[in-house]
Design a protein around this motif. Structure first.
Motif, PDB file in Angstrom:
ATOM      1  N   TYR A  19       0.851  -1.196   0.000  1.00 52.27           N
ATOM      2  CA  TYR A  19       0.000   0.000   0.000  1.00 52.27           C
ATOM      3  C   TYR A  19       0.882   1.240   0.000  1.00 52.27           C
ATOM      4  N   GLU A  54       0.937 -16.950   7.345  1.00 50.79           N
ATOM      5  CA  GLU A  54       0.622 -16.364   8.647  1.00 50.79           C
ATOM      6  C   GLU A  54      -0.262 -15.130   8.520  1.00 50.79           C
ATOM      7  N   ASN A  55      -0.810 -14.712   9.645  1.00 51.89           N
ATOM      8  CA  ASN A  55      -1.578 -13.466   9.661  1.00 51.89           C
ATOM      9  C   ASN A  55      -0.668 -12.303   9.281  1.00 51.89           C
ATOM     10  N   GLY A  56      -1.149 -11.424   8.458  1.00 48.90           N
ATOM     11  CA  GLY A  56      -0.367 -10.244   8.092  1.00 48.90           C
ATOM     12  C   GLY A  56       0.621 -10.490   6.983  1.00 48.90           C
ATOM     13  N   SER A  57       0.635 -11.719   6.406  1.00 48.36           N
ATOM     14  CA  SER A  57       1.608 -11.994   5.354  1.00 48.36           C
ATOM     15  C   SER A  57       1.161 -11.421   4.006  1.00 48.36           C
ATOM     16  N   GLY A  58      -0.083 -10.993   3.918  1.00 51.97           N
ATOM     17  CA  GLY A  58      -0.520 -10.327   2.683  1.00 51.97           C
ATOM     18  C   GLY A  58      -1.487 -11.147   1.840  1.00 51.97           C
ATOM     19  N   LYS A  59      -2.128 -12.143   2.446  1.00 52.75           N
ATOM     20  CA  LYS A  59      -3.056 -12.978   1.679  1.00 52.75           C
ATOM     21  C   LYS A  59      -4.257 -12.163   1.190  1.00 52.75           C
ATOM     22  N   SER A  60      -4.852 -11.416   2.124  1.00 52.00           N
ATOM     23  CA  SER A  60      -6.016 -10.616   1.732  1.00 52.00           C
ATOM     24  C   SER A  60      -5.623  -9.545   0.723  1.00 52.00           C
ATOM     25  N   THR A  61      -4.425  -8.983   0.915  1.00 48.16           N
ATOM     26  CA  THR A  61      -3.950  -7.960  -0.021  1.00 48.16           C
ATOM     27  C   THR A  61      -3.806  -8.547  -1.415  1.00 48.16           C
ATOM     28  N   VAL A  92       4.377  -5.190   1.177  1.00 51.26           N
ATOM     29  CA  VAL A  92       3.936  -6.290   2.038  1.00 51.26           C
ATOM     30  C   VAL A  92       4.619  -7.584   1.628  1.00 51.26           C
TER      31      VAL A  92
HETATM   32  N1  LIG Z   1      -5.731  -0.670   3.603  1.00 48.28           N
HETATM   33  C1  LIG Z   1      -4.485  -0.872   4.069  1.00 48.28           C
HETATM   34  N2  LIG Z   1      -3.601   0.150   4.089  1.00 48.28           N
HETATM   35  C2  LIG Z   1      -2.343  -0.030   4.551  1.00 48.28           C
HETATM   36  N3  LIG Z   1      -1.866  -1.212   5.003  1.00 48.28           N
HETATM   37  C3  LIG Z   1      -2.693  -2.271   5.026  1.00 48.28           C
HETATM   38  C4  LIG Z   1      -4.053  -2.162   4.563  1.00 48.28           C
HETATM   39  N4  LIG Z   1      -4.650  -3.376   4.689  1.00 48.28           N
HETATM   40  C5  LIG Z   1      -3.725  -4.203   5.211  1.00 48.28           C
HETATM   41  N5  LIG Z   1      -2.539  -3.559   5.415  1.00 48.28           N
HETATM   42  C6  LIG Z   1      -1.293  -4.147   5.925  1.00 48.28           C
HETATM   43  O1  LIG Z   1      -0.849  -5.109   4.982  1.00 48.28           O
HETATM   44  C7  LIG Z   1      -0.332  -6.240   5.646  1.00 48.28           C
HETATM   45  C8  LIG Z   1      -0.988  -7.497   5.101  1.00 48.28           C
HETATM   46  O2  LIG Z   1      -2.348  -7.538   5.468  1.00 48.28           O
HETATM   47  P1  LIG Z   1      -3.341  -8.663   4.951  1.00 48.28           P
HETATM   48  O3  LIG Z   1      -3.241  -8.749   3.485  1.00 48.28           O
HETATM   49  O4  LIG Z   1      -4.679  -8.343   5.503  1.00 48.28           O
HETATM   50  O5  LIG Z   1      -2.770  -9.986   5.632  1.00 48.28           O
HETATM   51  P2  LIG Z   1      -3.449 -11.419   5.795  1.00 48.28           P
HETATM   52  O6  LIG Z   1      -4.763 -11.426   5.082  1.00 48.28           O
HETATM   53  O7  LIG Z   1      -2.458 -12.369   5.222  1.00 48.28           O
HETATM   54  O8  LIG Z   1      -3.617 -11.648   7.259  1.00 48.28           O
HETATM   55  C9  LIG Z   1      -0.542  -6.022   7.135  1.00 48.28           C
HETATM   56  O9  LIG Z   1       0.685  -5.642   7.700  1.00 48.28           O
HETATM   57  C10 LIG Z   1      -1.514  -4.913   7.210  1.00 48.28           C
HETATM   58  O10 LIG Z   1      -1.253  -4.101   8.336  1.00 48.28           O
END
Ligand SMILES: Nc1ncnc2c1ncn2[C@@H]1O[C@H](COP(=O)(O)OP(=O)(O)O)[C@@H](O)[C@H]1O
Ligand SMILES: [Mg+2]
Lengths: 283, 237
Positions: free
Chosen positions: B13, B37-44, B18
């Motif tokens: 972002y 793991e959590n925070g690894s960027g899967k959702s991103t 990430v």
């Molecule tokens: N909208 C956003 N803006 C800035 N940083 C973000 C945003 N959404 C998530 N992040 C950051 O991106 C990283 C990956 O998040 P995310 O993709 O949700 O991980 P996961 O789904 O694997 O748990 C995290 O460190 C989170 O803090």
């Protein structure tokens, strides 16, 4: 009682009274439909902000002596609406802050212009009627009436046509975008419609009371109903009924139109809140 | 030809990286599970595939004529306001919006299909209820039904079973599996349960703390031993 009906009947003999009622009902109908979306988008104050913009534009029109002030007020308000509603969550300045900045500046600018340049002998009267609508609804020109009717019909048709899309984009913008619906386009449509309605409603209730016209009917509906469709339908009915009742009261009791309509809206809101409480307790 | 290809993608972002060097590609009919793991960027990654977030570098290529309008999506959490008035059927139907084009209303057929999907999710009896009054698990099933409606060729699911009890979660996995095998819909799913992931998926993408650790067939993934610390061995089960 018969006297009152007689009085009402006499008034309705005048075409300008009939025009005023038609325009008022149509405009508030549109305002309430939009209100549902704006409240849910957390943009309740957009009405306030944009009406101040329209006030500023009115001042410019008055000072420059334009005969048809719609020509300047409408485009300026539409542009500001797009700026405010379409900046989205990514911008540096948050939505509510940008509304505040734009609206306060236009209000100040407008008042300054009225004071410094106005040739009219009754500056505070002009300002007051722009802010509160005063009796201007009864002095509508025929052309204003037609503009209002055409615009209102366009807004109603657009709203019905895009109803499902607007619902989806308002409920979950990410999902809508992810599955190929252009949220930007529908936000733009909402912004433009909002601006148009606000300019039309300026004549009715004045710029300070427009917010009430937009948010009261839908807030009332949301106290009692809990599907999008029922809320929308209920808001529209509320708005039409309140505006008609408010107009009639203001004619009979010779009170200011805008303030009377808003007062009726407020009373209805209180009733709905009470009904919502009671119904909620039953569950 | 590949349905979806990620080429040297850097996720993040506005300047904050990430994950780097994401490379993978899936074909029509694949079942890909993304773990990490959590925070690894899967959702991103999922949001980037859906064009909700722009990649910082690299490109995402869609093939086979896949259009955005043919994708279903279940977000991880939808930040719906607590007071949004919407009924279950209004929300589920909105999944069909992408088939409407300029048509303003849903057809009878779409309404019937939406009911089928609600029945599959066991929420048909809630159809006139208000979404905000449902439990977390029920809300999750509503959003899944909506995703099913929208999915014509591909469905992307971000932790679809979170908030569901184990029995319903198992049913959900079976349902997604059937969707993939019987209806031929390509599945991309994020899961934190590696056991379930290797049980159902054909392909695994494992994202580490700043770059992917593995992409390939599930069998090779199990052999590679990357997930050993996560997988309960078959004997122990
Ligand atoms: N909208 C956003 N803006 C800035 N940083 C973000 C945003 N959404 C998530 N992040 C950051 O991106 C990283 C990956 O998040 P995310 O993709 O949700 O991980 P996961 O789904 O694997 O748990 C995290 O460190 C989170 O803090
Ligand atoms: Mg996640």
């Amino acid at each position: 009682m018969a006297e009152l009906f007689d009085k009402l009947y006499t008034y309705f003999q005048f075409p300008f009274v009939r025009y005023a009622v038609i325009v008022a009902v149509l405009v508030s109908l549109c305002a309430s439909m939009l209100g549902v979306i704006l409240v849910l988008k957390r943009f309740s104050f957009i009405g306030d902000g944009l009406s101040h913009v329209a006030f500023g534009a009115m001042a410019i029109a008055a000072v420059t002596g334009l005969t048809n002030n719609m020509l300047i007020v409408m485009p300026v308000t539409v542009i500001c609406a797009i700026l405010i509603l379409c900046t989205g969550q990514n911008s540096k300045i948050k939505g509510d802050a940008s509304i505040a900045i734009i609206s306060v500046s236009s209000l100040a600018l407008g008042y300054l212009l009225y004071n410094v340049f106005s040739t009219s002998s009754n500056v505070s009267g002009d300002v007051c009627s722009t802010l509160f609508g005063a009796s201007s609804i009864l002095t509508l020109k025929q052309s204003d009436v037609w503009i209002s009717i055409v615009m209102s019909v366009v807004v109603i048709v657009l709203f019905i046509f895009f109803y499902n899309k607007i619902f989806s984009v308002t409920f979950d913008e990410n999902f809508a975008c992810a599955t190929g619906t252009s949220a930007k386009l529908y936000n733009l449509i909402v912004a433009v419609i909002t601006a148009v309605i606000i300019v039309l409603a300026m004549n009715l209730v004045g710029s300070l009371l427009i917010s009430a016209l937009i948010i009261f009917p839908s807030l009332s509906a949301m106290r009692v109903f809990n599907t999008f469709k029922s809320v929308t339908v209920c808001a529209v009915i509320n708005s039409v009924v309140c505006t008609s009742v408010g107009m009639i009261i203001s004619i009979l009791a010779e009170t200011p139109v805008g303030a009377t309509i808003v007062a009726v809206d407020a009373v209805v809101f209180i009733i709905y809140t009470a009904v919502g409480r009671i119904a909620g307790h039953k569950k | 030809m590949a349905l979806l290809t990620c080429k040297d993608v850097t996720l993040g972002y506005e300047g904050m990286v990430v994950t780097e060097n994401v490379n993978f590609s899936i074909k029509h009919g694949d079942y890909l599970c993304i773990v990490g793991e959590n925070g690894s960027g899967k959702s991103t990654l999922m949001k980037t595939i859906l064009k909700l977030v722009n990649p910082l570098k690299g490109e995402i290529i869609t093939g086979d004529g896949l259009k955005q309008k043919e994708i279903g999506y279940l977000p991880q959490q939808t930040m719906v306001q607590r007071d949004f008035p919407a009924s279950v059927s209004e929300i589920v139907l909105s999944g069909y919006l992408n088939r409407c084009g300029l048509r303003p209303f849903y057809t009878k057929g779409e309404k019937r299909l939406a009911e089928d999907n609600m029945r599959k999710m066991d929420i048909l009896d809630l159809k006139d209820q208000c979404y905000r009054e449902l439990s977390g698990g029920q809300q999750q099933r509503v959003l899944l039904a909506r995703a099913l409606c929208a999915a014509k060729k591909m469905i992307l699911l971000d932790e679809p079973v979170s908030g569901l009890d184990p029995k319903v979660a198992r049913e959900m996995y079976e349902l997604i599996y059937k969707l993939n095998k019987e209806d031929g819909i390509t599945v991309v799913m994020i899961s934190h349960d590696i056991n379930e992931a290797v049980r159902y998926a054909d392909k695994i993408l494992h994202i580490g703390s700043n770059s992917p650790l593995f992409f390939g067939d599930t069998r090779d993934y199990v052999k590679s031993g990357i997930a050993d610390s996560f997988i309960r061995t078959k004997e122990a089960e």
